[in-house]
Design a protein around this motif. Structure first.
Motif, PDB file in Angstrom:
ATOM      1  N   GLY A 194       0.812  -1.217   0.000  1.00  0.00           N
ATOM      2  CA  GLY A 194       0.000   0.000   0.000  1.00  0.00           C
ATOM      3  C   GLY A 194       0.837   1.254   0.000  1.00  0.00           C
ATOM      4  N   LEU A 195       1.918   1.254   0.776  1.00  0.00           N
ATOM      5  CA  LEU A 195       2.790   2.420   0.828  1.00  0.00           C
ATOM      6  C   LEU A 195       3.478   2.652  -0.512  1.00  0.00           C
ATOM      7  CD1 LEU A 195       3.941   4.683   2.582  1.00  0.00           C
ATOM      8  CD2 LEU A 195       5.753   3.119   3.267  1.00  0.00           C
ATOM      9  N   VAL A 196       3.928   1.584  -1.142  1.00  0.00           N
ATOM     10  CA  VAL A 196       4.564   1.715  -2.461  1.00  0.00           C
ATOM     11  C   VAL A 196       3.554   2.231  -3.487  1.00  0.00           C
ATOM     12  CG1 VAL A 196       5.589   0.397  -4.361  1.00  0.00           C
ATOM     13  CG2 VAL A 196       6.358   0.009  -2.021  1.00  0.00           C
ATOM     14  N   ALA A 197       2.345   1.701  -3.475  1.00  0.00           N
ATOM     15  CA  ALA A 197       1.314   2.160  -4.419  1.00  0.00           C
ATOM     16  C   ALA A 197       0.960   3.621  -4.172  1.00  0.00           C
ATOM     17  CB  ALA A 197       0.070   1.296  -4.291  1.00  0.00           C
ATOM     18  N   LEU A 198       0.878   4.009  -2.918  1.00  0.00           N
ATOM     19  CA  LEU A 198       0.543   5.394  -2.591  1.00  0.00           C
ATOM     20  C   LEU A 198       1.653   6.347  -3.005  1.00  0.00           C
ATOM     21  CD1 LEU A 198      -1.826   6.842  -1.318  1.00  0.00           C
ATOM     22  CD2 LEU A 198      -0.684   6.661   0.882  1.00  0.00           C
ATOM     23  N   GLN A 199       2.905   5.928  -2.852  1.00  0.00           N
ATOM     24  CA  GLN A 199       4.022   6.777  -3.256  1.00  0.00           C
ATOM     25  C   GLN A 199       4.063   6.946  -4.771  1.00  0.00           C
ATOM     26  OE1 GLN A 199       7.146   4.626  -1.333  1.00  0.00           O
ATOM     27  NE2 GLN A 199       6.993   5.813   0.552  1.00  0.00           N
ATOM     28  N   ARG A 200       3.756   5.886  -5.495  1.00  0.00           N
ATOM     29  CA  ARG A 200       3.729   6.000  -6.962  1.00  0.00           C
ATOM     30  C   ARG A 200       2.591   6.909  -7.413  1.00  0.00           C
ATOM     31  NH1 ARG A 200       5.386   0.162  -9.499  1.00  0.00           N
ATOM     32  NH2 ARG A 200       7.459   0.156  -8.550  1.00  0.00           N
ATOM     33  N   THR A 201       1.458   6.814  -6.744  1.00  0.00           N
ATOM     34  CA  THR A 201       0.338   7.683  -7.079  1.00  0.00           C
ATOM     35  C   THR A 201       0.675   9.132  -6.782  1.00  0.00           C
ATOM     36  OG1 THR A 201      -1.243   5.935  -6.606  1.00  0.00           O
ATOM     37  CG2 THR A 201      -2.089   8.175  -6.597  1.00  0.00           C
ATOM     38  N   ALA A 202       1.332   9.378  -5.665  1.00  0.00           N
ATOM     39  CA  ALA A 202       1.685  10.747  -5.295  1.00  0.00           C
ATOM     40  C   ALA A 202       2.637  11.365  -6.314  1.00  0.00           C
ATOM     41  CB  ALA A 202       2.325  10.763  -3.917  1.00  0.00           C
ATOM     42  N   ARG A 203       3.498  10.553  -6.877  1.00  0.00           N
ATOM     43  CA  ARG A 203       4.462  11.066  -7.848  1.00  0.00           C
ATOM     44  C   ARG A 203       3.793  11.330  -9.206  1.00  0.00           C
ATOM     45  NH1 ARG A 203       8.344   7.666  -7.012  1.00  0.00           N
ATOM     46  NH2 ARG A 203       7.643   6.131  -8.536  1.00  0.00           N
ATOM     47  N   SER A 204       2.922  10.428  -9.637  1.00  0.00           N
ATOM     48  CA  SER A 204       2.354  10.568 -10.971  1.00  0.00           C
ATOM     49  C   SER A 204       1.055  11.374 -11.004  1.00  0.00           C
ATOM     50  CB  SER A 204       2.129   9.200 -11.599  1.00  0.00           C
ATOM     51  OG  SER A 204       1.217   8.448 -10.831  1.00  0.00           O
ATOM     52  N   LEU A 205       0.236  11.236  -9.977  1.00  0.00           N
ATOM     53  CA  LEU A 205      -1.050  11.944  -9.931  1.00  0.00           C
ATOM     54  C   LEU A 205      -1.218  12.638  -8.570  1.00  0.00           C
ATOM     55  CD1 LEU A 205      -3.165   9.026 -11.397  1.00  0.00           C
ATOM     56  CD2 LEU A 205      -2.460  11.075 -12.619  1.00  0.00           C
ATOM     57  N   PRO A 206      -0.492  13.700  -8.308  1.00  0.00           N
ATOM     58  CA  PRO A 206      -0.530  14.318  -6.977  1.00  0.00           C
ATOM     59  C   PRO A 206      -1.903  14.843  -6.576  1.00  0.00           C
ATOM     60  CG  PRO A 206       0.717  15.690  -8.501  1.00  0.00           C
ATOM     61  CD  PRO A 206       0.387  14.422  -9.217  1.00  0.00           C
ATOM     62  N   HIS A 207      -2.741  15.198  -7.548  1.00  0.00           N
ATOM     63  CA  HIS A 207      -4.063  15.723  -7.222  1.00  0.00           C
ATOM     64  C   HIS A 207      -5.006  14.627  -6.696  1.00  0.00           C
ATOM     65  CE1 HIS A 207      -4.140  14.462 -11.404  1.00  0.00           C
ATOM     66  NE2 HIS A 207      -5.437  14.259 -11.280  1.00  0.00           N
ATOM     67  N   LEU A 208      -4.663  13.368  -6.908  1.00  0.00           N
ATOM     68  CA  LEU A 208      -5.485  12.260  -6.413  1.00  0.00           C
ATOM     69  C   LEU A 208      -4.921  11.620  -5.143  1.00  0.00           C
ATOM     70  CD1 LEU A 208      -6.302  10.413  -9.746  1.00  0.00           C
ATOM     71  CD2 LEU A 208      -7.762  11.947  -8.436  1.00  0.00           C
ATOM     72  N   PHE A 209      -3.875  12.216  -4.587  1.00  0.00           N
ATOM     73  CA  PHE A 209      -3.154  11.587  -3.479  1.00  0.00           C
ATOM     74  C   PHE A 209      -4.040  11.319  -2.263  1.00  0.00           C
ATOM     75  CE2 PHE A 209      -0.465  12.062   0.349  1.00  0.00           C
ATOM     76  CZ  PHE A 209       0.282  10.917   0.187  1.00  0.00           C
ATOM     77  N   GLN A 210      -4.764  12.313  -1.785  1.00  0.00           N
ATOM     78  CA  GLN A 210      -5.572  12.137  -0.584  1.00  0.00           C
ATOM     79  C   GLN A 210      -6.703  11.135  -0.810  1.00  0.00           C
ATOM     80  OE1 GLN A 210      -7.128  15.682   1.147  1.00  0.00           O
ATOM     81  NE2 GLN A 210      -7.560  14.680   3.083  1.00  0.00           N
ATOM     82  N   MET A 211      -7.383  11.230  -1.923  1.00  0.00           N
ATOM     83  CA  MET A 211      -8.454  10.285  -2.216  1.00  0.00           C
ATOM     84  C   MET A 211      -7.901   8.868  -2.331  1.00  0.00           C
ATOM     85  SD  MET A 211     -10.786   9.605  -5.526  1.00  0.00           S
ATOM     86  CE  MET A 211      -9.306   9.137  -6.316  1.00  0.00           C
ATOM     87  N   MET A 212      -6.740   8.731  -2.967  1.00  0.00           N
ATOM     88  CA  MET A 212      -6.113   7.426  -3.127  1.00  0.00           C
ATOM     89  C   MET A 212      -5.727   6.840  -1.780  1.00  0.00           C
ATOM     90  SD  MET A 212      -5.667   5.513  -5.619  1.00  0.00           S
ATOM     91  CE  MET A 212      -4.563   4.157  -5.737  1.00  0.00           C
ATOM     92  N   GLY A 213      -5.236   7.682  -0.876  1.00  0.00           N
ATOM     93  CA  GLY A 213      -4.880   7.212   0.457  1.00  0.00           C
ATOM     94  C   GLY A 213      -6.083   6.683   1.214  1.00  0.00           C
ATOM     95  N   LEU A 214      -7.176   7.418   1.160  1.00  0.00           N
ATOM     96  CA  LEU A 214      -8.397   6.967   1.841  1.00  0.00           C
ATOM     97  C   LEU A 214      -8.932   5.674   1.237  1.00  0.00           C
ATOM     98  CD1 LEU A 214     -10.177  10.406   2.280  1.00  0.00           C
ATOM     99  CD2 LEU A 214      -9.124   9.019   4.067  1.00  0.00           C
ATOM    100  N   LEU A 215      -8.936   5.609  -0.080  1.00  0.00           N
ATOM    101  CA  LEU A 215      -9.394   4.404  -0.762  1.00  0.00           C
ATOM    102  C   LEU A 215      -8.486   3.215  -0.461  1.00  0.00           C
ATOM    103  CD1 LEU A 215     -11.349   3.118  -2.838  1.00  0.00           C
ATOM    104  CD2 LEU A 215      -9.707   3.788  -4.595  1.00  0.00           C
ATOM    105  N   LEU A 216      -7.198   3.458  -0.431  1.00  0.00           N
ATOM    106  CA  LEU A 216      -6.235   2.398  -0.168  1.00  0.00           C
ATOM    107  C   LEU A 216      -6.417   1.813   1.230  1.00  0.00           C
ATOM    108  CD1 LEU A 216      -3.604   0.913  -1.103  1.00  0.00           C
ATOM    109  CD2 LEU A 216      -2.413   2.666   0.190  1.00  0.00           C
ATOM    110  N   TYR A 217      -6.507   2.660   2.231  1.00  0.00           N
ATOM    111  CA  TYR A 217      -6.649   2.160   3.601  1.00  0.00           C
ATOM    112  C   TYR A 217      -7.995   1.469   3.811  1.00  0.00           C
ATOM    113  CZ  TYR A 217      -2.301   4.423   4.775  1.00  0.00           C
ATOM    114  OH  TYR A 217      -0.986   4.775   4.820  1.00  0.00           O
ATOM    115  N   THR A 218      -9.039   1.971   3.201  1.00  0.00           N
ATOM    116  CA  THR A 218     -10.341   1.308   3.293  1.00  0.00           C
ATOM    117  C   THR A 218     -10.287  -0.073   2.640  1.00  0.00           C
ATOM    118  OG1 THR A 218     -11.432   3.452   3.209  1.00  0.00           O
ATOM    119  CG2 THR A 218     -12.778   1.528   2.748  1.00  0.00           C
ATOM    120  N   THR A 219      -9.658  -0.148   1.493  1.00  0.00           N
ATOM    121  CA  THR A 219      -9.518  -1.428   0.799  1.00  0.00           C
ATOM    122  C   THR A 219      -8.671  -2.399   1.604  1.00  0.00           C
ATOM    123  OG1 THR A 219      -9.695  -0.261  -1.292  1.00  0.00           O
ATOM    124  CG2 THR A 219      -8.826  -2.494  -1.374  1.00  0.00           C
TER     125      THR A 219
END
Length: 137
Positions: free
Chosen positions: A53-78
């Motif tokens: 999850g941390l690796v996926a979140l870091q890749r998302t933050a680098r490529s799509l920074p505007h989706l970072f917070q939503m991705m984090g919430l979705l990731l932890y819920t999943t």
């Protein structure tokens, strides 16, 4: 992976692995081989879920920074939902001690979260662009 991302991952994996090893040792002493196997499974689940999850979140933050917070919430819920499903599936397995699995999983998750918070608080990542560092457009 950037160096600060790898450092954060390392600062989370090491304490979690230590706690997982301690959980295996305590479970082996209390419940024998089945307890040790259950504790190892619990620690491995935490390392796999949280590390991935941390690796996926870091890749998302680098490529799509505007989706970072939503991705984090979705990731932890999943992650929580997947762990609930896995625990409900393995609760009747007789190959290992499920109580040892659950206690080690809980301890390792709490240590991972504390280590991640500490790593983020200790990291010196600029959140304001220094003057003069701007590139001309």
């Amino acid at each position: 992976m950037q160096s600060n991302d790898a450092r954060t991952l390392l600062h989370c994996v090491i304490p979690t692995a230590v706690v997982g090893g301690a959980g295996v040792a305590v479970s082996a002493a209390l419940a024998g081989g089945k307890g040790a196997l259950g504790a190892a499974i619990g620690a491995a689940l935490v390392l796999a879920f949280m590390g991935g999850g941390l690796v996926a979140l870091q890749r998302t933050a680098r490529s799509l920074p505007h989706l970072f917070q939503m991705m984090g919430l979705l990731l932890y819920t999943t992650q929580i939902l997947a762990l609930v499903i896995i625990l409900s599936v393995i609760k009747r397995v007789a190959v290992f001690d499920t109580k040892c699995t659950a206690f080690t999983l809980l301890a390792a998750t709490l240590v991972w979260m504390a280590a991640q918070v500490r790593a983020h608080m200790k990291s010196k990542i600029l959140y304001v662009e220094p003057e003069g560092a701007r590139t001309p457009s």
